[in-house]
Design a protein around this motif. Sequence first.
Motif, short mmCIF file in Angstrom:
data_model
loop_
_atom_site.label_atom_id
_atom_site.label_comp_id
_atom_site.label_asym_id
_atom_site.label_seq_id
_atom_site.Cartn_x
_atom_site.Cartn_y
_atom_site.Cartn_z
N TYR A 91 -0.34 -42.08 -38.48
CA TYR A 91 0.02 -40.39 -39.49
C TYR A 91 1.33 -39.55 -39.43
O TYR A 91 1.17 -40.09 -37.85
N ASN B 257 1.97 -36.03 -40.24
CA ASN B 257 1.92 -34.87 -41.00
C ASN B 257 0.38 -34.68 -40.78
O ASN B 257 0.19 -34.45 -42.17
N ASP B 258 -0.88 -35.87 -39.91
CA ASP B 258 -1.78 -36.14 -40.40
C ASP B 258 -2.19 -36.57 -41.87
O ASP B 258 -3.39 -36.62 -41.63
N LYS C 208 1.03 -39.28 -35.45
CA LYS C 208 -0.19 -39.51 -35.18
C LYS C 208 -0.57 -41.50 -34.93
O LYS C 208 -0.35 -41.44 -36.04
N THR D 148 0.28 -39.12 -29.73
CA THR D 148 1.03 -38.27 -30.66
C THR D 148 2.55 -37.93 -29.81
O THR D 148 2.77 -38.25 -29.18
#
Length: 353
Positions: free
Chosen positions: A65, A67-68, A95, A110
């Motif tokens: 991921y 930024n999510d 992440k 992360t």
Amino acid sequence: MKNYNVLSIILLAVTMVSCQGTKNNGENLFSFNEAKFKPVYFNNEVLSLELNNPENKKIDSIIYYVNDKKIASKKGLEKVDFNLKDAKLGYQNLKALVYFESDSAGKEITSRVEMVSSVQPKLLKYTIVNTFAHDTLSFTEGLEFIRDTLFESTGSGGDRKSFFRKYDYKSMKVYKQNDLETQYFGEGITMINNKIYQLTWQSNVGFIYNLNTLKREKTFTYDKKIEGWGMTNDGTCIYQSDGTEKIWKMNPNTQKMIDYINVYAGSDKIKSVNELEWINGKIYCNIWQKDAIAVVNPATGAVEGILNMADLRKSLKAKNAEVLNGIAYNPNTKTIFVTGKNWDKMFEIKVVE
């Protein structure tokens, strides 16, 4: 990395850390290979993501991921390349969810890297067209032309409540003024869809007024825990600053934040973005405590131009004059009006490269 001499005008806080404090709830089994990370990245580069697996665990799959947002799912330790072309300036939060040896929950690790602007800001020049008197008791927070009439919002100061008013800038005749309740410190204003929007500093609320009567029609709560600073709009969306490097994009109908940009001049993160004004597709930004205006690309956050306004202060006579703040564009004259907190003058200028 280029050194931009014009940045000495602004002298803003710089954050050059690419990846710090890797969070690892994977019991130290895995980590991002940060040795492969560069100090900073530009948007024409590719970020390579790969993991360390010091205990040689048998990995089933990894989901990556940025930024999510999910960018890839891989079997084993296969490297992932992420093109930064469409990424926001600022930190890219990384992440990975690592599934191994039948661990159905997966382990999360992360890290982050920083993407900076590749644009070299231009040093812009200006000429003074006119000089007008300005109320030295006005602690200016927002300035805007609406139907060729100047509106100004102020914060609390001395015995004065925060207020916003519309007035004749040539004669200083006040047509109408709205005082805020004493618990509110007034901030930026903007007009869109025949409504006037106003921010408050630390109360986490804003107000919506009828454009013609200036009657307050609604009080809204910010949907983010931020401060209210400057405000402008592009005819569709509102942009507002919060005293950091962020400029938020808000839906005026719902007052919900829908996006944001981070403001960078080259590799320098520009903090304390304050009063905003939309001029010919760019956002002109006051920077708190700096006699300079940054011209920002609203799509990327990159500073494309800088106006050194330090010479304006030399002609002021008000002893209580504070920082430059207040930018208003008059589309009829195609000139920009600038002033400051408690300044005794307001200047009409034209900008040239």
